[in-house]
Design a protein around this motif. Structure first.
Motif, PDB file in Angstrom:
ATOM      1  N   LYS A 117      -5.330   2.344   6.109  1.00 26.25           N
ATOM      2  CA  LYS A 117      -6.573   2.943   6.599  1.00 26.25           C
ATOM      3  C   LYS A 117      -7.252   3.710   5.477  1.00 26.25           C
ATOM      4  N   LEU A 118      -6.457   4.425   4.659  1.00 23.18           N
ATOM      5  CA  LEU A 118      -7.016   5.144   3.508  1.00 23.18           C
ATOM      6  C   LEU A 118      -7.616   4.159   2.502  1.00 23.18           C
ATOM      7  N   GLY A 119      -6.943   3.047   2.299  1.00 26.31           N
ATOM      8  CA  GLY A 119      -7.461   2.018   1.393  1.00 26.31           C
ATOM      9  C   GLY A 119      -8.768   1.427   1.886  1.00 26.31           C
ATOM     10  N   ASP A 120      -8.844   1.186   3.197  1.00 28.22           N
ATOM     11  CA  ASP A 120     -10.091   0.668   3.774  1.00 28.22           C
ATOM     12  C   ASP A 120     -11.231   1.668   3.589  1.00 28.22           C
ATOM     13  N   HIS A 121     -10.916   2.950   3.774  1.00 31.33           N
ATOM     14  CA  HIS A 121     -11.930   3.984   3.591  1.00 31.33           C
ATOM     15  C   HIS A 121     -12.368   4.057   2.129  1.00 31.33           C
ATOM     16  N   LYS A 122     -11.411   3.876   1.222  1.00 35.51           N
ATOM     17  CA  LYS A 122     -11.722   3.868  -0.207  1.00 35.51           C
ATOM     18  C   LYS A 122     -12.695   2.729  -0.526  1.00 35.51           C
ATOM     19  N   CYS A 123     -12.491   1.574   0.082  1.00 39.80           N
ATOM     20  CA  CYS A 123     -13.419   0.453  -0.118  1.00 39.80           C
ATOM     21  C   CYS A 123     -14.828   0.853   0.287  1.00 39.80           C
ATOM     22  N   GLU A 124     -14.944   1.534   1.403  1.00 44.61           N
ATOM     23  CA  GLU A 124     -16.259   1.971   1.881  1.00 44.61           C
ATOM     24  C   GLU A 124     -16.905   2.970   0.923  1.00 44.61           C
ATOM     25  N   ILE A 125     -16.106   3.890   0.391  1.00 40.96           N
ATOM     26  CA  ILE A 125     -16.627   4.880  -0.550  1.00 40.96           C
ATOM     27  C   ILE A 125     -17.121   4.185  -1.822  1.00 40.96           C
ATOM     28  N   LEU A 126     -16.321   3.250  -2.338  1.00 39.90           N
ATOM     29  CA  LEU A 126     -16.697   2.572  -3.577  1.00 39.90           C
ATOM     30  C   LEU A 126     -17.921   1.678  -3.399  1.00 39.90           C
ATOM     31  N   LYS A 127     -18.144   1.180  -2.186  1.00 38.17           N
ATOM     32  CA  LYS A 127     -19.327   0.359  -1.928  1.00 38.17           C
ATOM     33  C   LYS A 127     -20.605   1.156  -2.129  1.00 38.17           C
ATOM     34  N   LYS A 128     -20.528   2.477  -1.929  1.00 42.91           N
ATOM     35  CA  LYS A 128     -21.713   3.314  -2.064  1.00 42.91           C
ATOM     36  C   LYS A 128     -22.210   3.383  -3.503  1.00 42.91           C
ATOM     37  N   THR A 129     -21.361   3.072  -4.480  1.00 41.30           N
ATOM     38  CA  THR A 129     -21.801   3.111  -5.871  1.00 41.30           C
ATOM     39  C   THR A 129     -22.767   1.973  -6.159  1.00 41.30           C
ATOM     40  N   ASP A 130     -22.694   0.898  -5.426  1.00 44.11           N
ATOM     41  CA  ASP A 130     -23.515  -0.294  -5.601  1.00 44.11           C
ATOM     42  C   ASP A 130     -23.271  -0.983  -6.948  1.00 44.11           C
ATOM     43  N   LEU A 131     -22.345  -0.467  -7.745  1.00 44.69           N
ATOM     44  CA  LEU A 131     -22.047  -1.085  -9.032  1.00 44.69           C
ATOM     45  C   LEU A 131     -20.796  -1.955  -8.961  1.00 44.69           C
TER      46      LEU A 131
ATOM     47  N   TYR B 224       0.821  -1.189   0.000  1.00 41.93           N
ATOM     48  CA  TYR B 224       0.000   0.000   0.000  1.00 41.93           C
ATOM     49  C   TYR B 224       0.868   1.257   0.000  1.00 41.93           C
ATOM     50  N   THR B 225       0.437   2.238  -0.811  1.00 43.45           N
ATOM     51  CA  THR B 225       1.022   3.566  -0.750  1.00 43.45           C
ATOM     52  C   THR B 225      -0.126   4.541  -0.545  1.00 43.45           C
ATOM     53  N   ILE B 226       0.175   5.705  -0.027  1.00 44.44           N
ATOM     54  CA  ILE B 226      -0.875   6.692   0.199  1.00 44.44           C
ATOM     55  C   ILE B 226      -1.480   7.122  -1.127  1.00 44.44           C
ATOM     56  N   SER B 227      -0.631   7.380  -2.129  1.00 43.22           N
ATOM     57  CA  SER B 227      -1.178   7.804  -3.425  1.00 43.22           C
ATOM     58  C   SER B 227      -2.007   6.699  -4.064  1.00 43.22           C
ATOM     59  N   GLY B 228      -1.563   5.455  -3.966  1.00 42.59           N
ATOM     60  CA  GLY B 228      -2.336   4.339  -4.516  1.00 42.59           C
ATOM     61  C   GLY B 228      -3.658   4.153  -3.800  1.00 42.59           C
TER      62      GLY B 228
END
Length: 170
Positions: A33-47, A1-5
């Motif tokens: 932690k940023l990656g985990d948060h990104k997973c949560e954000i992407l889940k909101k798309t439902d796609l 994991y990288t912060i930018s990735g």
């Protein structure tokens, strides 16, 4: 994991939210932690759904498919190696696993992500298709935009066989 990735593929507002979340939860910027948060954000798309590579099964956990495993092992050495590419060994551009349910396609997709250290993006084709004119195309544009933002990743398409090729009911 990288912060930018971990932040790739997110909008400016989503990046700000992810950074605030990391700072609030652990008091510092943390790529995981940023990656985990990104997973949560992407889940909101439902796609689509994002699976972190480090939570995926290891290749040794996948039974069978030995020829594919051997090929992936050889190709993994070229993936992040500029010298191998200059020598004429390009990294893999993709693999399509097609077959009946229960043969390990999904598990293999996740294991590939772990082997290559890439995020795994699950796309349920049935969720993209919509009965309203233009909705399926809009959904597909949204998915493609997110995937391009994420960058290198394993795309795991599911239930593609259930889509009516003539779209007679869509």
């Amino acid at each position: 994991y990288t912060i930018s990735g971990s932040l790739a593929g997110l909008s400016k507002g989503e990046i700000e939210l992810a950074i605030r979340h990391s700072m609030r939860v652990i008091g510092r910027l943390d790529a995981e932690k940023l990656g985990d948060h990104k997973c949560e954000i992407l889940k909101k798309t439902d796609l689509l759904e994002l699976f972190p590579a480090d939570h995926a099964p290891d290749m040794k956990d996948v039974g069978g498919l030995n020829l594919l495993k051997d090929w992936l092992n050889v190709k993994s050495k070229t993936f992040y190696n500029d010298a191998a590419r200059k020598f004429g060994c390009p990294p893999p551009k993709g693999v399509m696993l097609l077959g009946p349910p229960g043969i390990g396609k999904s598990m293999m997709a996740k294991a590939i992500g772990r082997t290559y250290g890439l995020p795994i993006i699950r796309i349920d084709i049935g969720k993209i298709m919509d009965k309203f004119v233009g909705s399926s195309e809009r959904n597909m544009r949204t998915v493609i935009s997110i995937i391009e933002g994420v960058g290198k990743s394993v795309l795991w398409l599911t239930l593609i066989e259930r889509v009516d090729p003539l779209m007679s009911n869509h």
